[in-house]
Structures are given as C-alpha cells and as structure tokens.
Design a protein around this motif. Structure first.
Motif, short mmCIF file in Angstrom:
data_model
loop_
_atom_site.label_atom_id
_atom_site.label_comp_id
_atom_site.label_asym_id
_atom_site.label_seq_id
_atom_site.Cartn_x
_atom_site.Cartn_y
_atom_site.Cartn_z
N ARG A 1 -28.27 47.18 -4.42
CA ARG A 1 -28.63 46.37 -3.25
C ARG A 1 -28.27 47.05 -1.94
O ARG A 1 -28.81 46.71 -0.90
CB ARG A 1 -28.01 44.97 -3.36
CG ARG A 1 -28.74 44.06 -4.34
CD ARG A 1 -30.18 43.80 -3.95
NE ARG A 1 -30.26 42.96 -2.77
CZ ARG A 1 -31.17 43.11 -1.81
NH1 ARG A 1 -32.06 44.09 -1.88
NH2 ARG A 1 -31.19 42.30 -0.79
N GLN B 1 -32.30 35.97 0.90
CA GLN B 1 -30.88 36.05 0.56
C GLN B 1 -30.38 37.47 0.43
O GLN B 1 -31.15 38.38 0.11
CB GLN B 1 -30.60 35.28 -0.73
CG GLN B 1 -29.32 34.49 -0.57
CD GLN B 1 -28.47 34.44 -1.80
OE1 GLN B 1 -28.59 35.25 -2.70
NE2 GLN B 1 -27.58 33.46 -1.83
N HIS B 2 -29.08 37.63 0.65
CA HIS B 2 -28.46 38.96 0.63
C HIS B 2 -28.45 39.56 -0.77
O HIS B 2 -28.58 40.75 -0.93
CB HIS B 2 -27.01 38.85 1.11
CG HIS B 2 -26.83 37.95 2.29
ND1 HIS B 2 -26.91 36.58 2.20
CD2 HIS B 2 -26.60 38.23 3.59
CE1 HIS B 2 -26.73 36.05 3.39
NE2 HIS B 2 -26.54 37.02 4.26
N THR B 3 -28.28 38.71 -1.76
CA THR B 3 -28.11 39.13 -3.14
C THR B 3 -27.23 40.38 -3.28
O THR B 3 -27.68 41.43 -3.75
CB THR B 3 -29.47 39.38 -3.86
OG1 THR B 3 -30.16 40.42 -3.19
CG2 THR B 3 -30.31 38.14 -3.86
N PHE C 1 -23.58 42.53 3.09
CA PHE C 1 -24.69 42.48 4.06
C PHE C 1 -24.64 41.24 4.96
O PHE C 1 -25.66 40.71 5.37
CB PHE C 1 -26.05 42.53 3.33
CG PHE C 1 -26.07 43.51 2.19
CD1 PHE C 1 -25.89 44.87 2.42
CD2 PHE C 1 -26.23 43.09 0.87
CE1 PHE C 1 -25.87 45.78 1.38
CE2 PHE C 1 -26.22 43.99 -0.17
CZ PHE C 1 -26.04 45.34 0.08
N TYR D 1 -26.79 37.74 8.32
CA TYR D 1 -27.44 38.70 7.43
C TYR D 1 -27.60 39.97 8.24
O TYR D 1 -27.86 39.89 9.45
CB TYR D 1 -28.81 38.16 6.99
CG TYR D 1 -29.59 39.03 6.00
CD1 TYR D 1 -29.73 38.64 4.67
CD2 TYR D 1 -30.21 40.21 6.41
CE1 TYR D 1 -30.45 39.42 3.78
CE2 TYR D 1 -30.93 40.98 5.51
CZ TYR D 1 -31.05 40.58 4.19
OH TYR D 1 -31.78 41.35 3.31
#
Lengths: 156, 758
Positions: free
Chosen positions: A136, B382-384, B438, B534
C-alpha cells in the motif's frame, strides 16, 4: 474436534493440536511466535501471509492448518542461512525496496518461489506472479527492481 | 463540525460506552490545518515526572546504557518540544539526546515511522549536526516514557519542524561538548574541530571523544539547558549526511521478519481479543446473551454498555466466542444514506461558508465573454494500510502500557487516561514502527479496546482489527462536491473564478493562478461516513477539480493546456516543475500525436510548501470500458532534498497510490453497511497497474526543506482526466474516473482528438 498436525517449519519439526480449520497463519504467529508472516486481509488477496510449503508459494491466511500436515514450511524467519541473508533479501536491501516493510516478508517469499520456477522472468512474468502481493505504500517500482536484481544475482 | 460527526458516529457505534473522547483527528478533512491551537492547548497542560509511575530508573539506564543519567532525572519529565509544530517552547538537550560512554548516541523523538522515512531522516539530522556517522545514532521513536512530544506525525510536518528541532538539539550538544573540551584544555573553542564524534585541538592535535567527555558530570550539567532556537545549523552547502540516500536504519529487520510491528507484539500470558461490531452504522445494541461464550473454557467476555468483546488464548478461539454472542445480539438500526445518493445528500446538507474573496466575481463574470460552470465529485475512499489497527494492552499496578499503531503516542496516552480516568502519568503508549497509515491512523480505537479487555481479563490482551473492520470502522477520506464557475475575457484570460468545496476541506483550495476576481470557499456538510485525514487531505480533491476545470477553460479559450496555465502562473516554483515535466515528457510533440485511443494530459499544483507537476499518457479501451495509464512523468520540488532515496520512494508511492483514487477506489455503502469492505471488491493498485514512471526531483537549496510524502499525489487524477478528455472529448468530472461509463463507451473513435487540440 481438534486434530494433531505435524510439520517442519524452517527445518524444525512442530506438532500442533488445533481446530483443523484454524488458519496456518494464526498457528505460525500465535503458537510458534513466527510473527514475520503477516495478516493483511484474511482472504488471500494481499499476499502478506505468504509462506513456502514444499517450495511452493502458499497464502497461509486461507490455508487451514490441517493442510500443513507432513509439509515442509519456510517462513521469512527461515530464509537466511547461518547468519547470511538469502539473495532475494539482499536484493530488497540493496534496492531499498521497502517503505513500511509490512508487505516485505510476503513479497520476498513470493519472489523466492517465482525465481525457483522461473529463474529468468520477464517484467510481465514478474508482474503477473507478484500481482497477488499488495504494497500500500506502493513501493512496486523498487520491489520490481529488487526482483530483477535477485534474478540476475541468482543466475551467476 | 467534525466533532459533531464523530459524536454521532461514536454514539451509535461500538464506542458508545465511553462518555468523553478527545477529538481523534488533528487534521480532519473539513478543517484547516489546526496545529497552532492544538499545540497551545497542549502546552498548557502540566506533566508530572515519570519516575515512580512509569518506566523505572533502572529500566531506563538499562535501555540507554551507562552514559549520562540526566535524562532520567531531568530530560523526560520536562520534555515538551513540539518539534512537529515549530513551537517556540523548547526541551532540554537531554530530552532530545543522550551520549553513551561507548560512543553511541541515543536520540529521542515522538515521531512515528510508518514507511514514510522519518527514522532515516531524523537519524541523518542528528548525525549531521553532531558530526558523526549515521550508524553511531540510535533513534528511539514514539514511546511516551522516553521521548519528547513532537506532535502528531502528519501534514508533512516532520521535515519542516522535527528535523530542525532534532538538528537544534544535536547542534547545541555539539557546541556544549566543544566548549567543555575547550575549558578542559584551557583553549578557545574556536580553535577546536569536531569530526566523527571526536574533538581535536588544531594546534596540539590533542583529541577527546564525545564518549570520554560524557563520563564527566559537567556534560550532564550542561545538557540540562534548553535548546536555543537560534543555534546555528549546518548550511545546506556543507551537508555531509543530510542530502544523501541513507537507507532506513532497521531495514535488515524488515527483510528477515525480525521487526515487531504493533500486531506482532506478544506479552507473557497474553490473550487475543475480538470486539463485537454493529451490523450497520447507527445500530445500537438492545440485548445480547453472553452465557454461551462465558461457558467456553479460557474465554473472557466483557460487556460494558455498547461495548462487547471476548478474549481467549487464540484469536481463532476469541472469534468463535464472539460468534457465539453475536448471534444472540438484537440491534436497533437507523436509516443511513447510500453511496448512490451521496453527492446530492452532501449538497443538500451543506452549511453556509465564509468565502475568501478577491476583487469582485460578479463584475468579472459580467465582463466575461465566456462563462463556464461545472460540478466535480469525489468519492469516499479508504487508506487501507497494510497493517490494520492493532494494539496490545497490559495493566500492572494500576498502570497501563499499550503498544499500538497510531500517529501520535501522546494522543493515545491522553485518550486512554481520559477513558479509564487515570492520570496521564499512569499510561505509557509505545508505537513500534508500524505497517503504514497515510493519515488513516490518527485515532487509537484498538488500544482502547485492548485496554478494556485487558482490564477485565487481568492479563495482557491483543486486539488486531480484521481487514473488514478496518474498512468499516476506521475513517475515510471525505467525499466532495466541488462547484466551479469561471469567466474568460475576449483574449482568453480568466477574469473570474468561483470555487466551492462541499465537505472535503480547504487544503490547497486557493488557486495558484493569477486571477483578479475570486471567491473561494470550503463548506462543511453532514458526512454520513466517519471521515478524516488522508495523504494530502482535500488537496487531491481540490486540485482534481481546479486542474480539470483549468483544462476545460483552456479548451474553451482554444489554448494549449500548458500554455494556458503558464499564461496565468507567476509562482516560479510551480512554473519550474511544470516546465521541467513538459520538457521531459516532450509535451508539445506528444500533444499533437493524440489519437482517439491514446491521450495525454497534464496538471500541476502546490501544497505544504512543495510543488508538483505531472504529464500522463492514457490508453482508452472503449470495448472493455477501461482507462489504462501507460506513463506518468512527474516533477517535484520540496526545497533541499534531505534523503533522495526516500524522497523518490515517496513520489513513486504517491503516483501509484494516486492511480487508485483516480481510477478505481470508491467506498460503496447502503443501509449503513459498507458493500465493498475487502480487497476483492475494493480495488487498490497492484503490480500490473504500474505504468512507466519518470520522476524528476528538483533540489532547490535556497529555501527550507518541506515534506515530500503527500503533495506528489495531487497531480495524478486531474492529469488522467485531462488525458481522457484529450483522447475522447469526454470530460469526466468524478473521482474515480470510471472507464466504463456510458459517455466514454459511446464516443466514436476519433471523436475527441481533434476537438481537444487547439
């Protein structure tokens, strides 16, 4: 009903009594304290839980522990031998191919499995094989460089 | 406003039982950056000494080795540096660093490592000013017993604030040590040189190391002084350690699996906990039967108001126990808007704003020969982070220790103290280097849940959120509706600019373009989802709308998008990145080669004192309804580059992460349920999505360094939308930019290229 499962992890024989449906990931982390193998999604979609089972890449979060019976498992902790890192680990270090590092063990083991069956992968083949593994921080560029570097080094 | 939303979310979710909660977001999407006021309120708080309540003197000495002991008695208790905020308030030298007798140096910071690189950068900062190699520095991060409060790790603030704070501390230490050596030798300190941790008298060649000096009590006494803010720092031109590609110091532990992330922490006798979640947002628990789980061997079940959780010797067992209670739960649900109606919902619930105006938009529009008016939409995403929320909590003699993944350990400490009504000094929060964030880990839910369960169990408890929990119960990047109106004069120059962001916030909302009449505002709305920071906040949404709209205006003016921007742009730093990227991408040639299947687009922007510009090439596959990004060329400038390898990683990461929000990521929800709470249904970028990437980092040495982990994300989405328009003539005004939408599929091949070209 619990079952008894025997397998080797990083060269050591282990016997576990557990619910057969319990994920191998949980057993590695919670019973054997091999926490280098990570939980990322629990559905085999991110590759953070990757381990090698008889040299093949396996997603341990969707592998019931019963399936590990009599298997030979390698986790990230078992990759280095006698204090010297595996060439793939060296390549990841040399390329600085990690940001937070949480996906790194899974990336490295996927790369080890890839290079074992295809020592000279094309960029497309690398992307295809590594596509299960998510980063990510999106360090894909440096990870790809590390895979290429490892492939080159291991051919020598 | 955000407070209201949170109050609503918390009062109907699993966290209801807690009566008071300090605001979990330092940088909520709807608010402007608030560090000043937050810092002020914090600095007024009294903080007691840690000795006797938290870490013992023995433990601290063990940790640091036998060097200076002053950190134990002085440093930590007065540590209040705000190296993340640029406060004038300073800590002592001892609170920032410790010189060990073996020659190593321990440096302390409240910042958190989550992949963005502060561990290397702050190590470099200390090494630079102390004149030692980086491997002599050991950096302790984010442990409330040991480190000063450097503020939240967010907002790209480590580089502009914490790096200078660490450098000031280290430079002061070097000066103090040099003065002590001078005193010892009875010479003037200007006759001494410092190199590699050793002080040398130029004439006599007499030397003494930091380590040897550290044995003297004089050093301990000297380090009690506060760090002066005006201490001279090493100029950029003389940097030897800063400016170099130092790798992350603990990267070997990352490739061997030895590093312990928050979810890897194991304590003796520890249990694994699971927490009951409502079936939908707004649902409240009416009744539940705990008896089946309570009868399970080794299982602890806790109910405290709306909070229900189970702890067991394995997470599998805890999950079984939770299932046993969950099936007996009866819930009262409440209506909740769906993602299909979200934009009209946000618009209907928009509040009044206070616009920033320049000149008169009305006059400008009245004089305009062309007026354009468009609305842009940005979905919740979403950041996930790869590592979902995780914590271990341990109670001992009324003291609570937590290991958890949060961006601000002192916030976890304060929140836990407040929740459990104990003095702050009785809580220690430790943040091991964690699995990314993030901006998504400003709040400490898992720590609190673990602490509740641990308190009831009388044993340490770990709580690891599942991916589905992270997707559902963490927070989201705010959705936005952005309304734009602008007027062009007869010569094709913009003479009026009106810009309203509903719900997402005011980051980078001001236009960098030279326009006489502007009215710009950020207005809040009633967000049905819990929203927060974010990566780069609302700058992504605002830049998407602005840079898309600039392209629309360029087309209306019959101008090339690059020339049109440059004609309105005075800021030399943005001009530089834009011109750099256009040159490397060969914009003017490739712009002429646009076809119906291949488009190019560009965008630029500025935020957090850094500048970015990107050119992209996209491929349009109408049959499959796909937009594929083939190539991204990006130029970025954030002042003097402190670590080029890490900066490159950050820019690469922003580009690829930006592709996700640009093309695919979008939270879908209905009846209070997230419909795509998994990586199978929420599609983040993967290896196969990686385009050709060409990055140009501009090292500008005559200004202070700014952070580089956020702004590079803001140019990606608008550059893609502009490239799609160039190829197809279809303007997609929503993020994600969906390739499958009917308008795009319907365009005949060759429709767009000619239209887009001036």
């Amino acid at each position: 009903m619990d079952v008894t499962v025997t397998f080797t992890v990083n060269g050591q024989e282990k016997t576990i009594t557990s619910d057969p449906q319990r994920p191998l990931l949980d057993v590695l982390r919670e019973e054997l304290h091999l926490t280098g193998t990570k939980y990322g999604c629990g559905e085999g979609r991110c590759g953070a839980c990757t381990v090698l089972m008889d040299g093949q890449r396996v997603l341990s979060c969707v592998t019931p522990v019963a399936q590990a019976d009599k298997q030979r498992i390698t986790t990230i902790e078992g990759l280095a031998t006698g204090g010297s890192l595996h060439p793939v680990q060296e390549a990841f270090l040399a390329e600085g191919a990690m940001q937070c590092g949480y996906c790194t063990p899974g990336m490295i083991l996927t790369c080890v499995a890839l290079l074992a069956k295809n020592p000279k992968p094309t960029d497309e083949e690398i992307a295809e094989e590594m596509n299960v593994n998510l980063c990510r921080c999106n360090g894909y560029v440096k990870i790809l460089n590390a895979v290429r570097r490892a492939a080159e080094k291991m051919q020598r | 406003m955000i407070r209201d939303i949170l109050a609503k979310t918390f009062s109907t979710g699993h966290l209801t039982a807690e009566p008071q909660r300090s605001e979990p977001f330092d940088e909520p999407g709807c608010e402007v950056d608030p560090p000043a006021s937050a810092g002020a309120s914090l600095s007024s708080r009294k903080r007691g000494t840690r000795l006797g309540t938290g870490l013992s003197r023995r433990a601290f000495v063990q940790l640091l080795g036998t060097g200076l002991l002053i950190t134990v008695t002085e440093g930590v208790s007065v540590a209040r540096q705000f190296g993340g905020r640029g406060s004038r308030e300073s800590a002592t030298v001892a609170a920032r660093l410790h010189i060990n007798q073996d020659g190593t140096i321990t440096v302390m910071t409240g910042k958190v490592e989550e992949g963005q690189g502060p561990r290397a950068q702050l190590t470099q900062a200390a090494a630079e000013e102390l004149r030692v190699a980086v491997d002599r520095i050991r950096l302790i991060m984010a442990d409330t017993d040991l480190v000063p409060d450097d503020g939240i790790t967010a907002g790209s603030r480590t580089t502009p604030y914490t790096v200078p704070a660490v450098r000031q501390g280290a430079a002061t230490a070097r000066e103090l040590l040099t003065r002590l050596a001078a005193k010892r030798w009875n010479v003037d300190s200007s006759t001494l040189d410092v190199h590699n941790g050793t002080i040398t008298h130029r004439e006599t060649k007499q030397t003494i190391s930091y380590a040897d000096l550290a044995k003297s009590k004089d050093v301990a006494e000297a380090f009690k002084q506060t760090v002066p803010v005006d201490v001279t720092l090493t100029p950029v031109s003389q940097w030897e350690v800063l400016g170099t590609p130092v790798p992350r110091p603990n990267s070997r532990d990352l490739v061997t699996g030895a590093h312990r992330f928050p979810s890897d922490i194991v304590r003796p006798n520890m249990l694994y906990g699971k927490v009951l979640r409502p079936p939908s947002y707004g649902a409240t628990l009416e009744s539940i039967d705990l008896s089946e789980a309570q009868a399970m061997k080794d299982v602890v079940v806790v109910r405290d108001g709306q909070f229900v959780g189970c702890a067991a010797p394995s997470s599998f067992r805890a999950g079984q126990a939770l299932e046993a209670v969950a099936k007996t739960a009866s819930w009262k649900t409440s209506p909740h808007p769906s993602s299909k109606e979200i934009f009209s919902y946000l618009k209907e619930h928009a509040r009044a704003g206070r616009p920033n105006t320049r000149g008169s938009v009305e006059t400008g529009l009245a004089e305009a020969s062309k007026v354009l008016s468009e609305t842009y939409e940005v979905a919740y995403i979403q950041h996930t982070p790869m590592e979902p929320r995780a914590a271990v909590a341990e109670w001992k003699d009324g003291n609570l220790t937590v290991w958890t993944g949060i961006d601000w350990p002192q916030r976890a400490q304060r929140d836990l103290a407040s929740t459990f009504q104990i003095p702050t000094e009785r809580v220690r929060a430790i943040v091991p280097d964690m699995g990314s964030g993030f901006g998504g880990k400003h709040s400490g839910e898992a720590a609190e849940e673990a602490a509740r369960l641990a308190k009831a169990a009388g044993r340490p408890v770990a709580v690891h959120w599942t991916r589905a929990e992270e997707f559902t119960w963490a927070y989201f990047r705010p959705a936005a509706v952005i309304e734009c109106r602008a007027g062009l004069d007869a010569k094709g120059s913009i003479i009026a600019w009106e810009f309203t962001n509903i719900n997402a916030g005011g980051a980078a909302i001001d236009t960098p373009y030279n326009i006489a009449n502007t009215r710009i505002q950020s207005v809040s709305s009633d967000s049905p989802l819990r929203q927060g920071a974010y990566r780069c906040l609302a700058a992504t949404a605002n830049n998407f709308a602005r840079e898309s709209f600039m392209d629309e205006l360029a087309a209306a003016a019959g101008a090339d998008p690059l020339a049109f921007r440059l004609a309105h742009l005075e800021n030399p730093r943005i001009r530089t990145v834009l011109e750099t990227v256009a040159k490397h991408f060969d914009w003017s040639t490739r712009r002429k080669k646009v076809t119906a299947e291949i488009g190019v687009g560009l965008a630029c922007g500025t935020e957090k004192n850094s500048c970015v510009a990107a050119c992209v090439q996209v491929g349009i596959d109408r049959k499959r309804g796909e937009i594929k990004v083939h190539e991204v060329c990006e130029a970025f400038e954030c002042g003097p580059i402190q670590n080029p390898a890490n900066l490159l990683s950050q820019v690469q990461g922003c580009i690829i992460m930006g592709l996700g929000g640009a093309l695919r990521e979008e939270m879908e929800f209905e009846n209070g349920k997230i419909l795509n709470a998994s990586f199978a249904r929420y599609l983040v970028p993967r290896f196969k999505d990686v385009p050709k990437i060409d990055i140009h980092l501009i090292n500008k040495s005559d200004i202070p360094s700014a952070g580089g982990g956020e702004t590079p994300i803001i140019a990606i989405a608008p550059a893609i939308a502009n490239a799609v328009f160039a190829a197809t003539g279809v303007r997609i005004r929503s993020m994600p930019i969906r390739g499958g939408q009917p308008a795009l599929r319907a365009t005949p091949a060759g429709a767009g290229a000619a239209k887009a070209s001036p």
